[in-house]
Scaffold this motif. Structure first.
Motif, PDB file in Angstrom:
ATOM      1  N   LEU A 408      18.676  -7.148  88.290  1.00 45.50           N
ATOM      2  CA  LEU A 408      19.912  -7.920  88.433  1.00 45.50           C
ATOM      3  C   LEU A 408      20.869  -7.577  87.300  1.00 45.50           C
ATOM      4  CD1 LEU A 408      18.463 -11.416  89.436  1.00 45.50           C
ATOM      5  CD2 LEU A 408      19.620  -9.773  90.927  1.00 45.50           C
ATOM      6  N   LEU A 409      22.154  -7.678  87.584  1.00 43.07           N
ATOM      7  CA  LEU A 409      23.156  -7.408  86.562  1.00 43.07           C
ATOM      8  C   LEU A 409      23.020  -8.413  85.423  1.00 43.07           C
ATOM      9  CD1 LEU A 409      26.242  -6.719  88.855  1.00 43.07           C
ATOM     10  CD2 LEU A 409      24.637  -5.061  87.889  1.00 43.07           C
ATOM     11  N   GLY A 410      23.102  -7.930  84.197  1.00 42.51           N
ATOM     12  CA  GLY A 410      22.945  -8.793  83.030  1.00 42.51           C
ATOM     13  C   GLY A 410      24.278  -9.195  82.430  1.00 42.51           C
ATOM     14  N   GLY A 411      24.229  -9.696  81.217  1.00 42.72           N
ATOM     15  CA  GLY A 411      25.443 -10.080  80.506  1.00 42.72           C
ATOM     16  C   GLY A 411      26.155 -11.275  81.092  1.00 42.72           C
ATOM     17  N   GLY A 412      25.444 -12.110  81.878  1.00 37.67           N
ATOM     18  CA  GLY A 412      26.050 -13.296  82.478  1.00 37.67           C
ATOM     19  C   GLY A 412      26.702 -13.039  83.826  1.00 37.67           C
ATOM     20  N   CYS A 413      26.746 -11.762  84.273  1.00 41.59           N
ATOM     21  CA  CYS A 413      27.435 -11.428  85.522  1.00 41.59           C
ATOM     22  C   CYS A 413      26.705 -11.957  86.754  1.00 41.59           C
ATOM     23  CB  CYS A 413      27.627  -9.918  85.624  1.00 41.59           C
ATOM     24  SG  CYS A 413      28.824  -9.272  84.418  1.00 41.59           S
ATOM     25  N   THR A 414      25.379 -11.966  86.747  1.00 43.20           N
ATOM     26  CA  THR A 414      24.638 -12.519  87.886  1.00 43.20           C
ATOM     27  C   THR A 414      24.908 -14.016  88.023  1.00 43.20           C
ATOM     28  OG1 THR A 414      22.887 -10.857  87.883  1.00 43.20           O
ATOM     29  CG2 THR A 414      22.316 -13.016  88.760  1.00 43.20           C
ATOM     30  N   GLU A 415      24.973 -14.737  86.903  1.00 42.78           N
ATOM     31  CA  GLU A 415      25.193 -16.186  86.944  1.00 42.78           C
ATOM     32  C   GLU A 415      26.578 -16.525  87.505  1.00 42.78           C
ATOM     33  OE1 GLU A 415      22.035 -15.508  83.825  1.00 42.78           O
ATOM     34  OE2 GLU A 415      23.822 -14.506  84.540  1.00 42.78           O
ATOM     35  N   THR A 416      27.617 -15.840  87.012  1.00 41.76           N
ATOM     36  CA  THR A 416      28.971 -16.140  87.492  1.00 41.76           C
ATOM     37  C   THR A 416      29.162 -15.681  88.938  1.00 41.76           C
ATOM     38  OG1 THR A 416      29.733 -14.077  86.452  1.00 41.76           O
ATOM     39  CG2 THR A 416      30.030 -16.117  85.208  1.00 41.76           C
ATOM     40  N   HIS A 417      28.551 -14.550  89.284  1.00 41.29           N
ATOM     41  CA  HIS A 417      28.632 -14.036  90.661  1.00 41.29           C
ATOM     42  C   HIS A 417      27.964 -15.015  91.631  1.00 41.29           C
ATOM     43  CE1 HIS A 417      28.890 -10.722  93.656  1.00 41.29           C
ATOM     44  NE2 HIS A 417      27.808 -11.302  94.139  1.00 41.29           N
ATOM     45  N   LEU A 418      26.778 -15.496  91.247  1.00 43.33           N
ATOM     46  CA  LEU A 418      26.060 -16.463  92.086  1.00 43.33           C
ATOM     47  C   LEU A 418      26.863 -17.753  92.234  1.00 43.33           C
ATOM     48  CD1 LEU A 418      22.219 -16.512  91.268  1.00 43.33           C
ATOM     49  CD2 LEU A 418      23.319 -16.065  93.469  1.00 43.33           C
ATOM     50  N   ALA A 419      27.445 -18.223  91.136  1.00 42.15           N
ATOM     51  CA  ALA A 419      28.226 -19.467  91.182  1.00 42.15           C
ATOM     52  C   ALA A 419      29.397 -19.332  92.159  1.00 42.15           C
ATOM     53  CB  ALA A 419      28.729 -19.823  89.786  1.00 42.15           C
ATOM     54  N   ALA A 420      30.102 -18.193  92.102  1.00 44.48           N
ATOM     55  CA  ALA A 420      31.228 -17.972  93.010  1.00 44.48           C
ATOM     56  C   ALA A 420      30.761 -17.869  94.460  1.00 44.48           C
ATOM     57  CB  ALA A 420      31.980 -16.703  92.603  1.00 44.48           C
ATOM     58  N   TYR A 421      29.631 -17.203  94.672  1.00 41.42           N
ATOM     59  CA  TYR A 421      29.089 -17.054  96.029  1.00 41.42           C
ATOM     60  C   TYR A 421      28.684 -18.415  96.605  1.00 41.42           C
ATOM     61  CZ  TYR A 421      25.853 -15.840  99.787  1.00 41.42           C
ATOM     62  OH  TYR A 421      25.206 -15.778 100.999  1.00 41.42           O
ATOM     63  N   VAL A 422      28.016 -19.229  95.793  1.00 38.77           N
ATOM     64  CA  VAL A 422      27.551 -20.548  96.255  1.00 38.77           C
ATOM     65  C   VAL A 422      28.748 -21.447  96.577  1.00 38.77           C
ATOM     66  CG1 VAL A 422      26.403 -22.670  95.488  1.00 38.77           C
ATOM     67  CG2 VAL A 422      25.316 -20.455  95.090  1.00 38.77           C
ATOM     68  N   ARG A 423      29.770 -21.428  95.727  1.00 36.56           N
ATOM     69  CA  ARG A 423      30.960 -22.237  96.003  1.00 36.56           C
ATOM     70  C   ARG A 423      31.603 -21.842  97.339  1.00 36.56           C
ATOM     71  NH1 ARG A 423      32.245 -22.015  90.176  1.00 36.56           N
ATOM     72  NH2 ARG A 423      32.139 -24.147  89.352  1.00 36.56           N
ATOM     73  N   HIS A 424      31.727 -20.539  97.564  1.00 42.64           N
ATOM     74  CA  HIS A 424      32.366 -20.051  98.793  1.00 42.64           C
ATOM     75  C   HIS A 424      31.554 -20.439 100.029  1.00 42.64           C
ATOM     76  CE1 HIS A 424      34.569 -17.384 101.487  1.00 42.64           C
ATOM     77  NE2 HIS A 424      33.396 -16.933 101.916  1.00 42.64           N
ATOM     78  N   LYS A 425      30.251 -20.149  99.994  1.00 43.96           N
ATOM     79  CA  LYS A 425      29.395 -20.442 101.157  1.00 43.96           C
ATOM     80  C   LYS A 425      29.321 -21.941 101.427  1.00 43.96           C
ATOM     81  CE  LYS A 425      26.742 -17.854 103.241  1.00 43.96           C
ATOM     82  NZ  LYS A 425      26.927 -17.255 104.591  1.00 43.96           N
ATOM     83  N   SER A 426      29.225 -22.721 100.353  1.00 46.81           N
ATOM     84  CA  SER A 426      29.059 -24.166 100.503  1.00 46.81           C
ATOM     85  C   SER A 426      30.309 -24.833 101.063  1.00 46.81           C
ATOM     86  CB  SER A 426      28.696 -24.796  99.153  1.00 46.81           C
ATOM     87  OG  SER A 426      27.485 -24.259  98.668  1.00 46.81           O
ATOM     88  N   LYS A 427      31.473 -24.365 100.666  1.00 48.16           N
ATOM     89  CA  LYS A 427      32.706 -24.969 101.179  1.00 48.16           C
ATOM     90  C   LYS A 427      32.847 -24.714 102.676  1.00 48.16           C
ATOM     91  CE  LYS A 427      37.645 -25.429 100.391  1.00 48.16           C
ATOM     92  NZ  LYS A 427      38.813 -25.058  99.578  1.00 48.16           N
ATOM     93  N   ASN A 428      32.466 -23.515 103.109  1.00 49.68           N
ATOM     94  CA  ASN A 428      32.582 -23.172 104.529  1.00 49.68           C
ATOM     95  C   ASN A 428      31.544 -23.889 105.377  1.00 49.68           C
ATOM     96  OD1 ASN A 428      34.702 -21.467 103.919  1.00 49.68           O
ATOM     97  ND2 ASN A 428      33.411 -19.637 103.789  1.00 49.68           N
ATOM     98  N   GLU A 429      30.406 -24.226 104.767  1.00 46.35           N
ATOM     99  CA  GLU A 429      29.317 -24.839 105.525  1.00 46.35           C
ATOM    100  C   GLU A 429      29.123 -26.311 105.167  1.00 46.35           C
ATOM    101  OE1 GLU A 429      25.969 -22.429 104.604  1.00 46.35           O
ATOM    102  OE2 GLU A 429      26.756 -20.618 105.567  1.00 46.35           O
ATOM    103  N   ALA A 430      30.079 -26.908 104.482  1.00 50.80           N
ATOM    104  CA  ALA A 430      29.922 -28.273 103.972  1.00 50.80           C
ATOM    105  C   ALA A 430      29.612 -29.298 105.054  1.00 50.80           C
ATOM    106  CB  ALA A 430      31.158 -28.685 103.179  1.00 50.80           C
ATOM    107  N   PRO A 431      30.337 -29.348 106.188  1.00 49.39           N
ATOM    108  CA  PRO A 431      30.042 -30.381 107.192  1.00 49.39           C
ATOM    109  C   PRO A 431      28.617 -30.291 107.732  1.00 49.39           C
ATOM    110  CG  PRO A 431      32.172 -29.371 107.622  1.00 49.39           C
ATOM    111  CD  PRO A 431      31.513 -28.548 106.574  1.00 49.39           C
ATOM    112  N   GLU A 432      28.214 -29.082 108.065  1.00 46.04           N
ATOM    113  CA  GLU A 432      26.865 -28.902 108.627  1.00 46.04           C
ATOM    114  C   GLU A 432      25.791 -29.190 107.592  1.00 46.04           C
ATOM    115  OE1 GLU A 432      24.116 -25.301 110.487  1.00 46.04           O
ATOM    116  OE2 GLU A 432      26.269 -25.004 110.202  1.00 46.04           O
TER     117      GLU A 432
END
Length: 567
Positions: A408-432
């Motif tokens: 996995l990418l280091g230097g904090g990039c995996t953490e920020t990338h995951l956070a952005a991905y989770v926010r995007h997916k969760s907003k689109n799937e929030a009702p369900e």
């Protein structure tokens, strides 16, 4: 009759996360571990109040075992993280910081505990699925045809431990040695189940790190009085025998149980006669190397050496397994029976290696060997001790890549990338998702924000010099802005992201991690394959750490009472 004290009632703590004392201790632990995270971490000196050895470290495997607490809640979290470290050797600080951040953020949010737990489980599954998928934008495939990414992975581990006090050149040298030693333990040609070899580490204090070296084969301490000319007569291959029992001739070495001695019998003479009978067989069987895990009786040693046999004693239990693999010898556990012919092993060659005041005997294998010796040098004991721990961790992490050839990418990039991905997916799937989890959309999105802020907290924990952490709004990588740089000159000062894959450009947009930003789907990097990451994390260790941290935080959030026996 001694006076009996009245038994005290057990101490019961209701809602431990609302307890001020426990909250303060959790906060202290989080700040302590956060300050140990990354290449610029602050070191910790550990000692007890009665003196003794002082340890300087920033490694979770060294630090956590010596942190003692009377609070069961703290010990629960500590035990969980240590269990992960014992299995994977890496990402212990990531797991601890993320776990403690999850607990703190959930508590601050005011979200109901059972809702936080359900949302965390859902988001953990979302992250695990994304990381294990083929379209993951923060995962790198490791190519074993090239050592480049393996060295980058090793270098990322070594450079994250500042207590080693290494220069850039020394860090690269140790990283290359770690990869070289690891590759030597992987058999080149093996059918069926592959059995990996072993790296034996020998420490030499007082010399430059750049004199560290890897030897195929095994280095053991040189017996007293042995000189190089004594090897001249040895023909190849050299036959050897290996004993795992003591040959000191003591009665206590004969085993447990009753020993019946008849009157007038000299037990020492009888045991010595038995040892000399053993020596005669070894001479008759043309053995040239005699190795014992424990002590060899001086008379037996003299007898064997008078017949040209090299005697090595007190090799210790840790060397026995590598010795067995290297020589194909079967350790002999008794002196009361004849040595079977199949117990003998062979080595191709013996030589001497001199390292300062330390002289070592180098045993070289008859054929292909998966045993090697890593000779580590450093300027003082403290640095050498930390370097040895780091090299052992690196070996374990490199072994994990054989099962899952990814990083996995280091230097904090995996953490920020995951956070952005989770926010995007969760907003689109929030009702369900909210419907499935049995909570409102507001609660669900609040739980998502808790999870993502905790991931970003880990990325920010890499900064210890007052700088600011940023995220780019294209690939969602982590960037660091030095404390002395104004925001107006940000583009000229950022350079590369934390992992080194993305370069700053005038068209790129960033935002501070502490601020809210419009959710977006982070793009995977495509294009120039010649650009390689500069910092990598273990995929297997980090995925496990993510799971352990989330599950431990959920367990902590679910605890209603702590019942403690104070007697």
């Amino acid at each position: 009759m001694s006076r009996l004290d009245k038994k005290s009632p057990s101490l019961c703590t209701d809602r431990p996360l609302d307890n001020t004392d426990i909250s303060n201790k959790l906060n202290l632990l989080r700040q302590l571990l956060k300050s140990c995270f990354g290449p610029t971490a602050r070191l910790k000196q550990v000692h007890n109040n009665i003196g003794g050895h002082v340890v300087t470290t920033s490694s979770s495997s060294v630090l956590l075992p010596v942190i003692s607490s009377s609070q069961p809640f703290i010990n629960l979290i500590k035990a969980s993280i240590l269990n992960h470290v014992s299995r994977f050797s890496d990402c212990g600080l990531f797991a601890a910081i993320f776990c403690l951040a999850l607990i703190e953020q959930a508590k601050r949010s005011g979200l109901r505990g059972n809702v936080s737990i359900r949302v965390n489980k859902h988001l953990l599954a979302l992250c695990s699925g994304y990381l294990q998928g083929e379209d993951c934008g923060c995962k790198v495939k490791l190519d074993f045809c090239s050592s480049h990414n393996l060295i980058t992975l090793a270098r990322s581990i070594v450079s994250s431990k500042p207590a080693c006090v290494l220069t850039e050149q020394e860090t690269l040298h140790i990283s290359k040695l770690a990869v070289q030693a690891f590759l030597l333990t992987v058999p080149c040609s093996s059918s069926g189940t592959v059995s990996l070899g072993k790296i034996v580490t020998v420490s030499v204090e007082g010399y430059s790190v750049l004199t560290s070296v890897v030897f195929p084969g095994l280095l053991v301490d040189m017996p007293d009085g042995l000189c190089l000319t004594k090897f001249d007569y040895l023909s190849n291959p050299i036959r050897m025998v290996l004993f795992s029992t003591s040959l000191a001739g003591d009665l206590s070495d004969l085993g447990d149980g009753m020993i019946e001695v008849h009157a007038g019998v000299d037990t020492e003479s009888q045991i010595l006669d038995q040892l000399l009978e053993l020596g005669k067989q070894v001479v008759d069987d043309e053995v040239k190397l005699f190795v014992c895990q424990k002590v060899v009786h001086p008379v037996l040693q003299q007898y064997l050496r008078s017949h040209g046999i090299i005697v090595v004693e007190r090799v210790g239990i840790t060397i026995m397994e590598p010795l067995t693999q290297l020589t194909d010898a079967q350790p002999v556990a008794t002196l009361h029976t004849k040595i079977p012919s199949k117990a003998y092993g062979k080595v191709r060659e013996l030589s001497m290696k001199q390292f300062g005041s330390k002289t070592m005997l180098h045993l070289q294998p008859l054929g292909e060997s998966v045993i090697c010796t890593l000779l580590l040098c450093h300027r003082n004991e403290t640095m050498l001790s930390e370097l040895k721990v780091v090299c052992q961790k690196t070996e374990h992490v490199l072994r994990l890549t054989l099962r899952e050839p990814s990083a996995l990418l280091g230097g904090g990039c995996t953490e920020t990338h995951l956070a952005a991905y989770v926010r995007h997916k969760s907003k689109n799937e929030a009702p369900e998702a909210a419907s499935v989890l049995g909570c409102s959309q507001t609660e669900y999105l609040l739980g998502v924000e808790v999870f993502c802020r905790s991931l970003e907290f880990v990325a920010k924990a890499l900064q210890h010099d007052g700088g600011n952490s940023l995220i780019d709004l294209t690939h969602a990588h982590h960037w660091t802005l030095p404390a002395d740089v104004l925001e107006e000159h940000m583009e000229d000062s950022l350079g590369f992201c934390g992992c080194g894959l993305v370069e700053s450009s005038p068209s790129r947009k960033w935002t501070f991690l502490d601020t809210k930003y419009t959710e977006f789907l982070p793009l995977a990097l495509v294009g120039d394959s010649r650009v390689q990451p500069r910092v990598l994390d273990s995929f297997t260790a980090k995925l496990s750490a993510l799971q352990v941290a989330t599950e431990t935080a959920n367990l902590a959030l679910d605890v209603r009472y702590i019942i403690q026996d104070v007697n």
